[in-house]
Design an enzyme around this catalytic site. Structure first.
Site, mmCIF file in Angstrom:
data_model
loop_
_atom_site.group_PDB
_atom_site.id
_atom_site.type_symbol
_atom_site.label_atom_id
_atom_site.label_comp_id
_atom_site.label_asym_id
_atom_site.label_seq_id
_atom_site.Cartn_x
_atom_site.Cartn_y
_atom_site.Cartn_z
ATOM 1 N N LEU A 119 11.353 0.819 7.141
ATOM 2 C CA LEU A 119 10.952 1.948 5.671
ATOM 3 C C LEU A 119 11.382 3.410 5.526
ATOM 4 C CD1 LEU A 119 8.827 1.341 3.827
ATOM 5 C CD2 LEU A 119 6.953 3.176 4.812
ATOM 6 N N GLU A 172 11.651 2.225 14.296
ATOM 7 C CA GLU A 172 10.671 3.302 13.684
ATOM 8 C C GLU A 172 9.804 2.895 15.166
ATOM 9 O OE1 GLU A 172 9.561 2.572 9.327
ATOM 10 O OE2 GLU A 172 9.363 -0.144 10.151
ATOM 11 N N LYS A 195 6.605 -1.932 1.972
ATOM 12 C CA LYS A 195 5.063 -1.294 2.904
ATOM 13 C C LYS A 195 4.203 -2.152 2.424
ATOM 14 C CE LYS A 195 2.932 3.398 3.438
ATOM 15 N NZ LYS A 195 3.427 3.364 4.562
ATOM 16 N N TYR A 248 0.845 -1.060 -0.276
ATOM 17 C CA TYR A 248 -0.410 -0.113 0.006
ATOM 18 C C TYR A 248 0.828 0.689 -0.236
ATOM 19 C CZ TYR A 248 0.960 0.671 4.913
ATOM 20 O OH TYR A 248 1.304 0.984 5.714
HETATM 21 N N1 PLP Z 1 7.641 3.510 8.917
HETATM 22 C C1 PLP Z 1 6.455 2.858 8.852
HETATM 23 C C2 PLP Z 1 6.519 1.869 9.431
HETATM 24 C C3 PLP Z 1 5.432 3.371 8.545
HETATM 25 O O1 PLP Z 1 4.550 2.615 8.379
HETATM 26 C C4 PLP Z 1 5.476 4.801 7.486
HETATM 27 C C5 PLP Z 1 4.183 5.211 6.894
HETATM 28 O O2 PLP Z 1 3.294 4.835 6.950
HETATM 29 C C6 PLP Z 1 6.487 5.393 8.048
HETATM 30 C C7 PLP Z 1 7.688 4.912 8.203
HETATM 31 C C8 PLP Z 1 7.067 7.188 7.100
HETATM 32 O O3 PLP Z 1 6.743 6.700 5.772
HETATM 33 P P1 PLP Z 1 6.391 8.076 4.641
HETATM 34 O O4 PLP Z 1 6.351 9.172 5.845
HETATM 35 O O5 PLP Z 1 6.475 7.553 3.468
HETATM 36 O O6 PLP Z 1 4.266 7.796 5.122
#
Ligand code: PLP
Length: 285
Positions: free
Chosen positions: A207, A182, A149, A33
């Protein structure tokens, strides 16, 4: 006005927006997603999100159901049909519908595509950013490829629920070595006790956030530097400032980690400056 979702080629009222019981997303979390911010009715960093989507699909051998350009058109159409000014658009692709069997289905099975959008409360988000949030920490018990993701988010769901039950807003994952990886749906940053801005290096254990990537440009423009490296929970407890980044919250200050107050318990100056600077580097379109 009723909400509209895109489901496999059709724009449908929410009550009719359904997928099959044997969709592999439903059966196995076999899908990926993306979430993009919407501001002024425009997708923010749509191009970068679609690039990451392509990568996630590639890692799992799921084919793109249509070109990135066409996906962008669908996302914008869902935003427009739902009259979203400020909010998020959600896009999900699964390996498709097939008789339940762990192995991949036959090649002719088409991936499923769903796109939804919703309004966010801007005033509430701004108020949250002014106060900062509390987080708790939980063991990082996720699989080894969270750089993809995927929609398999059960550990993230449980982490967020734990946070809420302990009176916090979010949870940070801490690995077996005491390293903060994270947050449940965001990347983590610190300004350390000696004033260094750090965020964990991006490998298979986090991520690579789009907000994280774009913030690197804002950091350079502010004349700051950032170190991409692992940091421990103890480093976080001693930090001057802490914040998290994600598409839906941009830069969100963290003022408490477990029972430790960060800095003076208020959002710090670097965090505030970066939240402001971010906008100049995000691509609207
Ligand atoms: N880490 C995780 C586990 C996430 O689910 C997300 C965003 O949904 C992020 C980091 C941050 O990613 P982004 O800046 O692309 O939203």
């Amino acid at each position: 006005m009723s909400r509209i979702a895109y489901v496999n080629g059709r724009y449908l009222p929410f009550a009719k927006a359904k997928v099959h019981v044997e969709d592999r997303g439903y059966q196995f979390s076999d899908g990926v997603y993306e979430v993009c911010e919407v501001r002024g009715g425009q997708l923010i960093d749509g191009r970068r999100h679609l690039e990451r989507l392509k990568r996630s699909l590639g890692e799992l051998n799921i084919r793109m159901p249509m070109s990135a350009r066409a996906l962008g058109v669908v996302m914008r159409e869902v935003v427009a049909r739902n009259r979203i000014g400020y909010g998020i658009v959600y896009l999900q692709i699964t390996r498709g519908v097939a008789r339940r069997d762990h192995a991949f289905p036959a090649n002719e099975v088409r991936p499923s595509l769903v796109v939804t959008a919703r309004t966010l409360n801007k005033a509430r988000n701004e108020a949250l950013a002014e106060r900062g949030i509390a987080v708790v920490t939980v063991p990082d018990n996720r699989w080894g490829r969270v750089d993809i993701k995927t929609i398999g988010l059960l550990p993230n769901v449980l982490a967020r629920q734990t946070a809420l039950e302990r009176g916090a807003r979010d949870a940070w994952f801490v690995d077996a070595h005491g390293i903060v990886t994270e947050a449940s749906s965001a990347n983590v940053w610190l300004v350390t006790s000696d004033g260094t801005l750090i965020t964990r290096h991006a490998d298979n254990a986090i991520l690579r956030g789009i907000t994280r990537t774009v913030l690197f440009d804002a950091i350079r423009a502010e004349g700051l530097t950032v170190e991409e490296r692992a940091f421990t929970l103890q480093d976080a407890y001693r930090a001057r400032e802490a914040f998290i980044t994600s598409a839906s919250q941009i830069v969100l200050p963290v003022v408490r980690v477990d029972d430790r107050v960060i800095g003076d318990g208020k959002p710090g100056p670097v965090t505030i400056a970066l939240r402001r600077a971010y906008r100049r580097f995000a691509e609207a379109g």
